[in-house]
Design a protein around this motif. Structure first.
Motif, short mmCIF file in Angstrom:
data_model
loop_
_atom_site.label_atom_id
_atom_site.label_comp_id
_atom_site.label_asym_id
_atom_site.label_seq_id
_atom_site.Cartn_x
_atom_site.Cartn_y
_atom_site.Cartn_z
N VAL A 18 9.37 -20.24 7.82
CA VAL A 18 9.06 -19.58 9.10
C VAL A 18 9.22 -18.06 8.98
CG1 VAL A 18 9.71 -19.40 11.53
CG2 VAL A 18 9.64 -21.64 10.42
N GLU A 37 16.81 -11.99 2.41
CA GLU A 37 16.86 -13.40 2.01
C GLU A 37 18.06 -13.63 1.10
OE1 GLU A 37 15.45 -16.47 2.54
OE2 GLU A 37 16.85 -17.07 0.96
N ARG A 39 18.69 -16.22 -0.90
CA ARG A 39 18.43 -16.82 -2.22
C ARG A 39 17.81 -15.80 -3.18
NH1 ARG A 39 14.97 -21.99 -0.27
NH2 ARG A 39 13.83 -20.25 0.61
N ALA A 56 4.98 -32.58 5.17
CA ALA A 56 3.69 -32.89 5.80
C ALA A 56 3.33 -31.75 6.75
CB ALA A 56 3.81 -34.20 6.57
N ARG A 111 6.62 -27.80 -0.79
CA ARG A 111 7.40 -26.83 -0.02
C ARG A 111 7.56 -25.52 -0.81
NH1 ARG A 111 11.89 -26.86 3.58
NH2 ARG A 111 11.72 -29.08 3.92
N VAL A 136 23.16 -12.10 5.12
CA VAL A 136 23.66 -11.51 6.36
C VAL A 136 24.92 -12.26 6.76
CG1 VAL A 136 23.15 -11.21 8.82
CG2 VAL A 136 21.40 -10.72 7.11
N ASP A 307 13.98 -23.21 12.55
CA ASP A 307 15.16 -24.09 12.53
C ASP A 307 16.40 -23.40 13.08
OD1 ASP A 307 13.67 -26.11 11.43
OD2 ASP A 307 15.06 -26.50 9.77
N GLY A 319 9.20 -30.23 11.89
CA GLY A 319 10.12 -29.08 11.92
C GLY A 319 9.41 -27.78 11.57
N MET A 320 8.74 -27.78 10.43
CA MET A 320 8.02 -26.57 10.02
C MET A 320 6.82 -26.33 10.93
SD MET A 320 5.74 -26.09 6.63
CE MET A 320 4.80 -27.53 7.12
N ASN A 321 6.12 -27.40 11.28
CA ASN A 321 4.95 -27.25 12.15
C ASN A 321 5.34 -26.56 13.46
OD1 ASN A 321 2.45 -28.67 10.95
ND2 ASN A 321 4.10 -30.10 10.53
#
Ligand code: FAD
Length: 457
Positions: A18, A37, A39, A56, A111, A136, A307, A319-321
Protein backbone atom coordinates in the motif's frame (compact mmCIF):
# COMPACT_ATOMS: atom_id res chain seq x y z
CA UNK A 1 1.42 13.02 -14.77
CA UNK A 2 -1.71 14.88 -13.57
CA UNK A 3 -0.07 17.22 -11.04
CA UNK A 4 2.88 18.82 -12.78
CA UNK A 5 3.15 21.64 -10.26
CA UNK A 6 5.47 20.60 -7.40
CA UNK A 7 3.77 20.68 -4.02
CA UNK A 8 5.03 20.18 -0.48
CA UNK A 9 7.07 17.21 0.71
CA UNK A 10 5.23 14.45 2.59
CA UNK A 11 6.39 11.30 4.39
CA UNK A 12 5.10 7.75 3.99
CA UNK A 13 6.07 5.16 6.61
CA UNK A 14 6.34 1.67 5.06
CA UNK A 15 7.11 0.72 1.45
CA UNK A 16 4.93 -2.38 1.49
CA UNK A 17 2.21 -2.90 -1.09
CA UNK A 18 0.00 0.00 0.00
CA UNK A 19 2.79 2.46 0.87
CA UNK A 20 4.50 1.97 -2.49
CA UNK A 21 1.28 2.45 -4.44
CA UNK A 22 0.28 5.43 -2.29
CA UNK A 23 3.68 7.05 -2.95
CA UNK A 24 2.99 6.75 -6.65
CA UNK A 25 -0.47 8.32 -6.35
CA UNK A 26 0.92 11.19 -4.24
CA UNK A 27 3.76 11.78 -6.70
CA UNK A 28 1.25 12.02 -9.53
CA UNK A 29 -0.53 14.74 -7.58
CA UNK A 30 2.72 16.70 -7.43
CA UNK A 31 3.92 15.86 -3.92
CA UNK A 32 7.51 15.09 -3.24
CA UNK A 33 7.43 11.84 -1.24
CA UNK A 34 9.96 10.41 1.17
CA UNK A 35 9.24 6.78 2.07
CA UNK A 36 10.86 5.29 5.16
CA UNK A 37 11.02 1.49 5.06
CA UNK A 38 12.24 -0.73 7.88
CA UNK A 39 13.35 -3.64 5.68
CA UNK A 40 16.33 -3.76 3.32
CA UNK A 41 15.65 -3.18 -0.37
CA UNK A 42 14.20 -6.51 -1.53
CA UNK A 43 15.31 -5.75 -5.09
CA UNK A 44 18.92 -6.03 -3.93
CA UNK A 45 18.81 -8.37 -0.92
CA UNK A 46 16.98 -11.65 -0.56
CA UNK A 47 14.44 -11.46 2.25
CA UNK A 48 11.83 -14.02 3.43
CA UNK A 49 14.41 -16.69 2.48
CA UNK A 50 13.51 -15.97 -1.15
CA UNK A 51 10.28 -17.96 -0.86
CA UNK A 52 7.56 -17.43 -3.39
CA UNK A 53 4.44 -16.13 -1.67
CA UNK A 54 1.44 -15.06 -3.68
CA UNK A 55 -1.84 -13.29 -3.20
CA UNK A 56 -5.10 -12.86 -5.04
CA UNK A 57 -5.77 -9.56 -6.73
CA UNK A 58 -9.27 -8.82 -7.97
CA UNK A 59 -11.34 -5.98 -9.42
CA UNK A 60 -10.68 -3.34 -6.74
CA UNK A 61 -6.92 -3.89 -6.70
CA UNK A 62 -6.70 -4.03 -10.47
CA UNK A 63 -8.70 -0.82 -10.78
CA UNK A 64 -6.23 0.93 -8.45
CA UNK A 65 -3.33 -0.24 -10.60
CA UNK A 66 -5.14 0.80 -13.80
CA UNK A 67 -5.53 4.38 -12.55
CA UNK A 68 -1.73 4.73 -12.48
CA UNK A 69 -1.11 2.75 -15.67
CA UNK A 70 0.20 -0.42 -14.02
CA UNK A 71 -2.58 -2.96 -14.54
CA UNK A 72 -1.46 -4.36 -17.89
CA UNK A 73 2.06 -5.15 -16.67
CA UNK A 74 0.75 -6.71 -13.47
CA UNK A 75 -1.65 -8.93 -15.40
CA UNK A 76 1.22 -10.25 -17.51
CA UNK A 77 2.56 -11.83 -14.32
CA UNK A 78 -0.78 -13.00 -12.92
CA UNK A 79 -2.48 -16.36 -13.22
CA UNK A 80 -6.26 -16.21 -13.55
CA UNK A 81 -8.09 -18.41 -11.02
CA UNK A 82 -11.59 -19.01 -12.32
CA UNK A 83 -12.97 -21.04 -9.45
CA UNK A 84 -12.34 -23.06 -6.34
CA UNK A 85 -11.11 -26.63 -6.65
CA UNK A 86 -12.23 -28.51 -3.57
CA UNK A 87 -10.15 -31.55 -2.55
CA UNK A 88 -11.84 -34.16 -0.35
CA UNK A 89 -9.88 -36.30 2.12
CA UNK A 90 -10.16 -39.16 -0.41
CA UNK A 91 -8.60 -36.95 -3.08
CA UNK A 92 -11.87 -36.40 -5.00
CA UNK A 93 -12.18 -33.05 -6.75
CA UNK A 94 -15.17 -30.72 -7.02
CA UNK A 95 -14.95 -27.47 -8.97
CA UNK A 96 -17.03 -24.34 -8.21
CA UNK A 97 -16.69 -21.41 -10.61
CA UNK A 98 -16.32 -18.02 -8.89
CA UNK A 99 -18.58 -16.01 -11.15
CA UNK A 100 -21.27 -16.23 -13.77
CA UNK A 101 -18.63 -17.16 -16.37
CA UNK A 102 -14.83 -17.31 -16.81
CA UNK A 103 -14.58 -13.54 -17.31
CA UNK A 104 -15.20 -13.23 -13.56
CA UNK A 105 -11.99 -14.53 -12.03
CA UNK A 106 -9.43 -13.55 -9.43
CA UNK A 107 -5.69 -13.50 -10.13
CA UNK A 108 -2.73 -15.06 -8.37
CA UNK A 109 0.26 -12.73 -8.26
CA UNK A 110 3.64 -12.92 -6.53
CA UNK A 111 3.67 -10.60 -3.54
CA UNK A 112 7.42 -9.95 -3.86
CA UNK A 113 7.21 -9.23 -7.56
CA UNK A 114 4.33 -6.80 -7.05
CA UNK A 115 6.07 -4.98 -4.19
CA UNK A 116 9.31 -4.59 -6.17
CA UNK A 117 7.38 -3.46 -9.25
CA UNK A 118 5.45 -0.83 -7.27
CA UNK A 119 8.60 0.52 -5.62
CA UNK A 120 10.38 0.78 -8.96
CA UNK A 121 7.42 2.48 -10.63
CA UNK A 122 7.02 4.89 -7.70
CA UNK A 123 10.69 5.88 -7.93
CA UNK A 124 10.36 6.24 -11.70
CA UNK A 125 7.98 9.18 -11.16
CA UNK A 126 11.07 11.15 -10.10
CA UNK A 127 9.27 12.43 -7.00
CA UNK A 128 9.59 9.42 -4.69
CA UNK A 129 12.65 8.56 -2.63
CA UNK A 130 12.52 5.27 -0.72
CA UNK A 131 15.00 5.01 2.14
CA UNK A 132 15.56 1.45 3.39
CA UNK A 133 16.54 0.11 6.82
CA UNK A 134 14.80 3.18 8.34
CA UNK A 135 12.59 2.21 11.25
CA UNK A 136 10.17 4.77 12.63
CA UNK A 137 10.06 4.39 16.40
CA UNK A 138 8.24 7.51 17.61
CA UNK A 139 5.90 10.18 16.25
CA UNK A 140 5.45 13.52 17.98
CA UNK A 141 1.97 14.61 16.92
CA UNK A 142 2.44 18.08 18.45
CA UNK A 143 5.30 19.00 16.16
CA UNK A 144 4.84 16.23 13.61
CA UNK A 145 8.48 15.18 14.00
CA UNK A 146 9.56 11.56 13.71
CA UNK A 147 12.18 9.50 15.49
CA UNK A 148 13.84 7.14 13.04
CA UNK A 149 16.29 4.37 13.77
CA UNK A 150 18.73 3.74 10.94
CA UNK A 151 19.28 -0.03 11.04
CA UNK A 152 22.26 0.30 8.69
CA UNK A 153 24.28 2.68 10.88
CA UNK A 154 22.68 1.95 14.25
CA UNK A 155 21.98 5.67 14.71
CA UNK A 156 18.73 7.30 15.79
CA UNK A 157 17.69 10.72 14.45
CA UNK A 158 14.77 13.11 14.45
CA UNK A 159 13.09 14.15 11.23
CA UNK A 160 11.21 17.38 10.79
CA UNK A 161 7.44 17.45 10.88
CA UNK A 162 5.59 16.92 7.64
CA UNK A 163 2.26 15.45 6.65
CA UNK A 164 2.64 11.79 7.48
CA UNK A 165 0.99 8.66 6.05
CA UNK A 166 1.26 5.49 8.12
CA UNK A 167 1.24 2.47 5.80
CA UNK A 168 3.38 0.35 8.07
CA UNK A 169 1.16 -2.72 8.20
CA UNK A 170 -0.88 -4.54 10.82
CA UNK A 171 1.63 -3.93 13.64
CA UNK A 172 1.87 -0.22 12.68
CA UNK A 173 4.22 1.87 14.81
CA UNK A 174 2.35 5.00 13.69
CA UNK A 175 -0.97 3.56 14.92
CA UNK A 176 0.59 2.51 18.20
CA UNK A 177 1.86 6.05 18.70
CA UNK A 178 -1.69 7.31 18.11
CA UNK A 179 -2.68 5.39 21.22
CA UNK A 180 -1.42 8.38 23.20
CA UNK A 181 -3.80 10.79 21.44
CA UNK A 182 -6.90 11.45 23.59
CA UNK A 183 -10.00 9.78 22.17
CA UNK A 184 -8.12 7.20 20.09
CA UNK A 185 -9.31 3.59 20.40
CA UNK A 186 -7.95 0.43 18.82
CA UNK A 187 -8.84 -3.23 19.03
CA UNK A 188 -6.77 -6.15 17.80
CA UNK A 189 -8.45 -9.50 17.59
CA UNK A 190 -6.05 -12.39 17.04
CA UNK A 191 -7.52 -15.35 15.16
CA UNK A 192 -7.10 -18.59 17.13
CA UNK A 193 -5.42 -19.97 14.00
CA UNK A 194 -1.92 -19.51 12.62
CA UNK A 195 -0.64 -20.30 9.12
CA UNK A 196 2.35 -21.98 7.52
CA UNK A 197 3.45 -21.63 3.90
CA UNK A 198 4.50 -24.78 2.01
CA UNK A 199 5.43 -25.32 -1.63
CA UNK A 200 4.29 -27.71 -4.34
CA UNK A 201 7.14 -27.44 -6.87
CA UNK A 202 6.63 -27.38 -10.63
CA UNK A 203 6.64 -30.73 -12.41
CA UNK A 204 8.98 -31.65 -15.29
CA UNK A 205 9.40 -28.79 -17.77
CA UNK A 206 7.72 -26.29 -15.40
CA UNK A 207 4.38 -28.14 -15.62
CA UNK A 208 1.63 -27.38 -13.10
CA UNK A 209 0.96 -30.50 -11.04
CA UNK A 210 -2.67 -29.54 -10.36
CA UNK A 211 -5.27 -27.47 -12.21
CA UNK A 212 -3.53 -24.18 -12.98
CA UNK A 213 -6.53 -21.85 -13.13
CA UNK A 214 -8.06 -22.54 -9.73
CA UNK A 215 -7.63 -21.71 -6.08
CA UNK A 216 -7.30 -25.13 -4.45
CA UNK A 217 -8.94 -25.75 -1.08
CA UNK A 218 -8.80 -28.73 1.25
CA UNK A 219 -11.54 -27.80 3.78
CA UNK A 220 -11.44 -29.90 6.95
CA UNK A 221 -13.61 -28.34 9.63
CA UNK A 222 -11.38 -26.60 12.15
CA UNK A 223 -8.45 -26.37 9.73
CA UNK A 224 -7.76 -26.17 6.01
CA UNK A 225 -5.09 -26.08 3.34
CA UNK A 226 -5.21 -23.82 0.29
CA UNK A 227 -2.93 -23.47 -2.75
CA UNK A 228 -2.48 -20.70 -5.33
CA UNK A 229 -0.52 -21.10 -8.58
CA UNK A 230 2.76 -19.29 -9.35
CA UNK A 231 4.12 -18.22 -12.73
CA UNK A 232 6.93 -20.81 -12.58
CA UNK A 233 4.57 -23.81 -12.35
CA UNK A 234 4.75 -24.16 -8.58
CA UNK A 235 1.95 -23.63 -6.06
CA UNK A 236 2.22 -21.84 -2.73
CA UNK A 237 0.18 -23.74 -0.15
CA UNK A 238 -0.99 -22.22 3.10
CA UNK A 239 -1.97 -24.45 5.99
CA UNK A 240 -4.35 -22.77 8.45
CA UNK A 241 -4.41 -24.56 11.78
CA UNK A 242 -5.43 -23.70 15.36
CA UNK A 243 -2.54 -22.71 17.58
CA UNK A 244 -3.62 -25.15 20.29
CA UNK A 245 -5.92 -28.16 20.55
CA UNK A 246 -6.16 -31.76 19.38
CA UNK A 247 -5.10 -30.89 15.80
CA UNK A 248 -2.95 -27.78 15.99
CA UNK A 249 0.50 -26.32 15.54
CA UNK A 250 1.11 -27.40 19.11
CA UNK A 251 0.07 -31.02 18.55
CA UNK A 252 1.96 -31.53 15.26
CA UNK A 253 5.27 -31.49 17.04
CA UNK A 254 7.18 -34.35 15.41
CA UNK A 255 7.89 -35.30 11.77
CA UNK A 256 6.01 -38.59 12.28
CA UNK A 257 2.86 -36.83 13.55
CA UNK A 258 2.99 -34.28 10.76
CA UNK A 259 3.38 -36.93 8.06
CA UNK A 260 0.60 -39.09 9.47
CA UNK A 261 -1.70 -36.04 9.63
CA UNK A 262 -1.01 -35.06 6.01
CA UNK A 263 -1.36 -38.67 4.88
CA UNK A 264 -4.78 -38.89 6.48
CA UNK A 265 -6.13 -35.43 5.63
CA UNK A 266 -4.31 -34.21 2.52
CA UNK A 267 -2.87 -37.32 0.82
CA UNK A 268 -2.94 -35.81 -2.69
CA UNK A 269 -1.15 -32.65 -1.51
CA UNK A 270 1.36 -34.64 0.54
CA UNK A 271 2.40 -36.57 -2.55
CA UNK A 272 3.28 -33.25 -4.22
CA UNK A 273 5.21 -31.59 -1.35
CA UNK A 274 8.60 -33.34 -1.24
CA UNK A 275 10.12 -31.20 1.53
CA UNK A 276 7.04 -31.19 3.77
CA UNK A 277 8.82 -31.96 7.03
CA UNK A 278 11.73 -29.59 6.45
CA UNK A 279 9.52 -26.75 5.32
CA UNK A 280 6.99 -27.19 8.11
CA UNK A 281 9.56 -27.21 10.88
CA UNK A 282 11.94 -24.57 9.47
CA UNK A 283 9.52 -21.92 8.22
CA UNK A 284 7.92 -19.38 10.54
CA UNK A 285 4.29 -19.73 11.62
CA UNK A 286 2.32 -16.60 10.82
CA UNK A 287 -0.45 -15.08 12.92
CA UNK A 288 -3.59 -13.31 11.71
CA UNK A 289 -5.28 -10.34 13.27
CA UNK A 290 -8.25 -8.06 12.71
CA UNK A 291 -7.38 -4.47 13.61
CA UNK A 292 -10.09 -1.86 14.04
CA UNK A 293 -9.23 1.62 15.23
CA UNK A 294 -10.59 5.16 15.24
CA UNK A 295 -9.93 7.85 14.37
CA UNK A 296 -7.55 7.06 11.52
CA UNK A 297 -6.06 10.55 11.65
CA UNK A 298 -4.54 13.17 13.86
CA UNK A 299 -5.79 16.54 12.62
CA UNK A 300 -4.41 17.32 9.20
CA UNK A 301 -0.99 15.90 10.01
CA UNK A 302 -1.23 12.12 10.10
CA UNK A 303 -3.35 9.46 8.44
CA UNK A 304 -3.09 5.67 8.71
CA UNK A 305 -4.29 3.52 5.84
CA UNK A 306 -3.94 -0.02 4.48
CA UNK A 307 -3.34 -2.71 7.13
CA UNK A 308 -2.14 -0.06 9.58
CA UNK A 309 -5.73 1.21 9.80
CA UNK A 310 -7.68 -1.95 9.09
CA UNK A 311 -5.82 -5.27 9.02
CA UNK A 312 -8.20 -8.12 8.21
CA UNK A 313 -7.88 -11.91 8.11
CA UNK A 314 -6.99 -13.17 4.62
CA UNK A 315 -10.03 -15.32 3.84
CA UNK A 316 -11.72 -13.07 1.31
CA UNK A 317 -8.41 -12.24 -0.41
CA UNK A 318 -9.18 -8.55 0.11
CA UNK A 319 -6.60 -7.03 2.50
CA UNK A 320 -4.40 -5.60 -0.22
CA UNK A 321 -7.35 -4.96 -2.53
CA UNK A 322 -8.95 -2.88 0.20
CA UNK A 323 -5.69 -1.01 0.89
CA UNK A 324 -5.29 -0.28 -2.84
CA UNK A 325 -8.87 1.01 -2.90
CA UNK A 326 -7.90 3.35 -0.04
CA UNK A 327 -5.33 4.91 -2.40
CA UNK A 328 -7.97 5.48 -5.09
CA UNK A 329 -10.39 7.10 -2.64
CA UNK A 330 -7.69 9.33 -1.14
CA UNK A 331 -6.54 10.33 -4.60
CA UNK A 332 -10.10 11.33 -5.54
CA UNK A 333 -10.29 13.55 -2.46
CA UNK A 334 -6.89 15.10 -3.19
CA UNK A 335 -8.18 15.95 -6.64
CA UNK A 336 -10.60 18.36 -4.98
CA UNK A 337 -7.65 20.26 -3.48
CA UNK A 338 -9.02 20.62 0.06
CA UNK A 339 -7.08 21.17 3.27
CA UNK A 340 -5.38 18.03 4.61
CA UNK A 341 -7.61 18.06 7.64
CA UNK A 342 -10.76 17.95 5.48
CA UNK A 343 -9.29 15.37 3.12
CA UNK A 344 -8.40 13.09 6.04
CA UNK A 345 -11.80 13.54 7.70
CA UNK A 346 -13.64 12.77 4.43
CA UNK A 347 -11.39 9.79 3.81
CA UNK A 348 -12.20 8.26 7.16
CA UNK A 349 -15.90 8.95 6.74
CA UNK A 350 -15.92 7.20 3.36
CA UNK A 351 -13.66 4.27 4.21
CA UNK A 352 -14.08 3.28 7.84
CA UNK A 353 -17.54 1.71 7.51
CA UNK A 354 -16.39 -0.19 4.42
CA UNK A 355 -13.19 -1.42 6.07
CA UNK A 356 -15.25 -2.66 9.02
CA UNK A 357 -17.62 -4.46 6.63
CA UNK A 358 -14.87 -6.34 4.77
CA UNK A 359 -13.23 -7.20 8.09
CA UNK A 360 -16.44 -8.91 9.22
CA UNK A 361 -17.00 -10.59 5.86
CA UNK A 362 -13.42 -11.95 5.93
CA UNK A 363 -14.03 -13.65 9.27
CA UNK A 364 -17.37 -15.06 8.02
CA UNK A 365 -15.68 -16.33 4.87
CA UNK A 366 -13.10 -18.13 7.00
CA UNK A 367 -15.86 -20.08 8.65
CA UNK A 368 -17.45 -20.79 5.27
CA UNK A 369 -14.20 -21.93 3.63
CA UNK A 370 -13.16 -24.04 6.58
CA UNK A 371 -16.46 -25.68 7.48
CA UNK A 372 -18.78 -25.61 4.56
CA UNK A 373 -17.02 -25.59 1.20
CA UNK A 374 -16.88 -29.38 1.25
CA UNK A 375 -20.47 -29.99 2.31
CA UNK A 376 -23.14 -31.11 -0.21
CA UNK A 377 -25.47 -28.32 0.97
CA UNK A 378 -22.80 -25.68 0.31
CA UNK A 379 -22.09 -27.09 -3.15
CA UNK A 380 -25.81 -27.07 -3.93
CA UNK A 381 -26.21 -23.46 -2.75
CA UNK A 382 -23.24 -22.36 -4.84
CA UNK A 383 -24.78 -24.06 -7.88
CA UNK A 384 -28.17 -22.41 -7.21
CA UNK A 385 -26.39 -19.07 -6.83
CA UNK A 386 -24.70 -19.53 -10.20
CA UNK A 387 -28.04 -20.44 -11.81
CA UNK A 388 -29.58 -17.24 -10.42
CA UNK A 389 -26.62 -15.11 -11.54
CA UNK A 390 -27.15 -16.36 -15.09
CA UNK A 391 -30.96 -16.35 -15.04
CA UNK A 392 -31.34 -12.85 -13.53
CA UNK A 393 -28.47 -10.75 -14.89
CA UNK A 394 -28.49 -7.25 -13.44
CA UNK A 395 -31.03 -8.27 -10.83
CA UNK A 396 -29.42 -11.05 -8.80
CA UNK A 397 -25.97 -10.52 -7.31
CA UNK A 398 -24.01 -12.51 -4.74
CA UNK A 399 -21.80 -11.22 -1.95
CA UNK A 400 -18.73 -12.88 -3.44
CA UNK A 401 -19.42 -11.27 -6.83
CA UNK A 402 -19.90 -7.82 -5.33
CA UNK A 403 -16.76 -8.04 -3.21
CA UNK A 404 -14.47 -9.58 -5.80
CA UNK A 405 -15.83 -8.44 -9.16
CA UNK A 406 -17.26 -5.00 -8.49
CA UNK A 407 -16.28 -1.79 -6.76
CA UNK A 408 -19.56 -1.20 -4.91
CA UNK A 409 -18.78 -0.17 -1.33
CA UNK A 410 -18.03 -3.18 0.89
CA UNK A 411 -20.79 -2.10 3.29
CA UNK A 412 -23.36 -2.39 0.51
CA UNK A 413 -21.88 -5.73 -0.59
CA UNK A 414 -22.32 -6.93 2.97
CA UNK A 415 -25.97 -5.95 3.16
CA UNK A 416 -26.95 -7.02 -0.35
CA UNK A 417 -25.04 -10.26 0.17
CA UNK A 418 -27.04 -11.06 3.27
CA UNK A 419 -30.34 -10.67 1.34
CA UNK A 420 -29.05 -12.64 -1.66
CA UNK A 421 -27.74 -15.41 0.61
CA UNK A 422 -31.13 -15.66 2.30
CA UNK A 423 -32.86 -16.04 -1.07
CA UNK A 424 -30.44 -18.78 -2.18
CA UNK A 425 -30.88 -20.60 1.09
CA UNK A 426 -34.68 -20.45 0.85
CA UNK A 427 -34.69 -21.68 -2.76
CA UNK A 428 -32.28 -24.53 -1.95
CA UNK A 429 -34.54 -25.93 0.74
CA UNK A 430 -35.63 -29.46 -0.22
CA UNK A 431 -33.65 -29.42 -3.51
CA UNK A 432 -31.12 -32.04 -4.54
CA UNK A 433 -30.14 -30.53 -7.92
CA UNK A 434 -29.62 -26.85 -8.75
CA UNK A 435 -31.33 -27.40 -12.15
CA UNK A 436 -34.61 -27.96 -10.32
CA UNK A 437 -34.63 -24.53 -8.70
CA UNK A 438 -38.01 -22.81 -9.01
CA UNK A 439 -37.17 -19.83 -11.22
CA UNK A 440 -40.61 -18.30 -10.93
CA UNK A 441 -40.34 -18.20 -7.16
CA UNK A 442 -36.74 -16.99 -7.52
CA UNK A 443 -37.93 -14.06 -9.65
CA UNK A 444 -40.54 -13.13 -7.04
CA UNK A 445 -38.01 -13.21 -4.21
CA UNK A 446 -35.36 -11.31 -6.13
CA UNK A 447 -37.79 -8.62 -7.33
CA UNK A 448 -39.51 -8.48 -3.97
CA UNK A 449 -36.44 -8.20 -1.72
CA UNK A 450 -33.18 -7.67 -3.55
CA UNK A 451 -34.03 -5.27 -6.38
CA UNK A 452 -35.89 -2.75 -4.17
CA UNK A 453 -32.99 -2.75 -1.68
CA UNK A 454 -30.45 -2.11 -4.43
CA UNK A 455 -32.61 0.67 -5.93
CA UNK A 456 -32.85 2.32 -2.54
CA UNK A 457 -29.05 2.36 -2.14
P1 FAD B 1 2.38 -4.46 4.62
O1 FAD B 1 2.33 -5.21 3.34
O2 FAD B 1 2.48 -5.23 5.88
O3 FAD B 1 3.57 -3.43 4.52
C1 FAD B 1 3.98 -2.67 5.63
C2 FAD B 1 5.39 -2.16 5.36
O4 FAD B 1 5.77 -1.29 6.41
C3 FAD B 1 6.42 -3.28 5.33
O5 FAD B 1 7.25 -3.11 4.22
C4 FAD B 1 7.17 -3.12 6.64
O6 FAD B 1 8.51 -3.54 6.57
C5 FAD B 1 7.08 -1.60 6.85
N1 FAD B 1 7.17 -1.19 8.26
C6 FAD B 1 6.58 -1.76 9.33
N2 FAD B 1 6.88 -1.09 10.45
C7 FAD B 1 7.69 -0.06 10.09
C8 FAD B 1 8.33 0.99 10.81
N3 FAD B 1 8.18 1.11 12.14
N4 FAD B 1 9.09 1.87 10.13
C9 FAD B 1 9.25 1.76 8.78
N5 FAD B 1 8.66 0.78 8.05
C10 FAD B 1 7.88 -0.11 8.69
N6 FAD B 1 -4.66 -9.52 0.52
C11 FAD B 1 -5.26 -9.60 -0.69
O7 FAD B 1 -5.77 -8.60 -1.21
N7 FAD B 1 -5.31 -10.80 -1.36
C12 FAD B 1 -4.80 -11.95 -0.83
O8 FAD B 1 -4.88 -13.02 -1.45
C13 FAD B 1 -4.17 -11.88 0.45
N8 FAD B 1 -3.63 -12.99 1.00
C14 FAD B 1 -3.05 -12.92 2.23
C15 FAD B 1 -2.55 -14.08 2.81
C16 FAD B 1 -1.97 -14.03 4.07
C17 FAD B 1 -1.45 -15.31 4.70
C18 FAD B 1 -1.90 -12.80 4.77
C19 FAD B 1 -1.29 -12.71 6.14
C20 FAD B 1 -2.40 -11.64 4.19
C21 FAD B 1 -2.98 -11.68 2.92
N9 FAD B 1 -3.50 -10.54 2.31
C22 FAD B 1 -4.12 -10.62 1.09
C23 FAD B 1 -3.46 -9.24 2.99
C24 FAD B 1 -2.30 -8.40 2.48
O9 FAD B 1 -1.11 -9.10 2.66
C25 FAD B 1 -2.24 -7.09 3.25
O10 FAD B 1 -3.51 -6.49 3.30
C26 FAD B 1 -1.27 -6.13 2.59
O11 FAD B 1 0.02 -6.65 2.61
C27 FAD B 1 -1.32 -4.77 3.30
O12 FAD B 1 -0.37 -3.93 2.74
P2 FAD B 1 0.28 -2.78 3.63
O13 FAD B 1 1.21 -2.09 2.72
O14 FAD B 1 -0.79 -2.04 4.31
O15 FAD B 1 1.08 -3.55 4.77
Amino acid sequence: MPGTETKEAVTVVGAGLVGSLLAMYLARRGYSVEVLERRPDMRREVIDAGRSINLAISTRGLHALRQVGLEAEALKHAIPMRGRMIHSAKGELAYQPYGKDDSQHINSLSRAWLNKFLMTEAEATGRVRIRFKQRVTHVDFETGSLTVHDDATGETRREEGRVLFGTDGSGSAVRQEMDRVPGFTASQEQLGHGYKELTIPAGPGGAFQMEKHALHIWPRGTYMLIALPNEDGSFTCTLFLPWKGPVSFESLDTPARLEAFFQEQFPDAKALIPDLVDAFFSRPTGSMVTVKCAPWRVGGRTLVLGDAAHAIVPFFGQGMNCGFEDCVVLDGLLGRQGRWEDVFADFERLRKTNADAIADMAVENFIEMRDSTGSPRFLLEKAVEKTLLNAFPGEFVSRYTLVSFSRVPYRLAYEVGAIAGGIVSELSEGLTRAEDVNLERAGQLIRGRLVPFMKEH
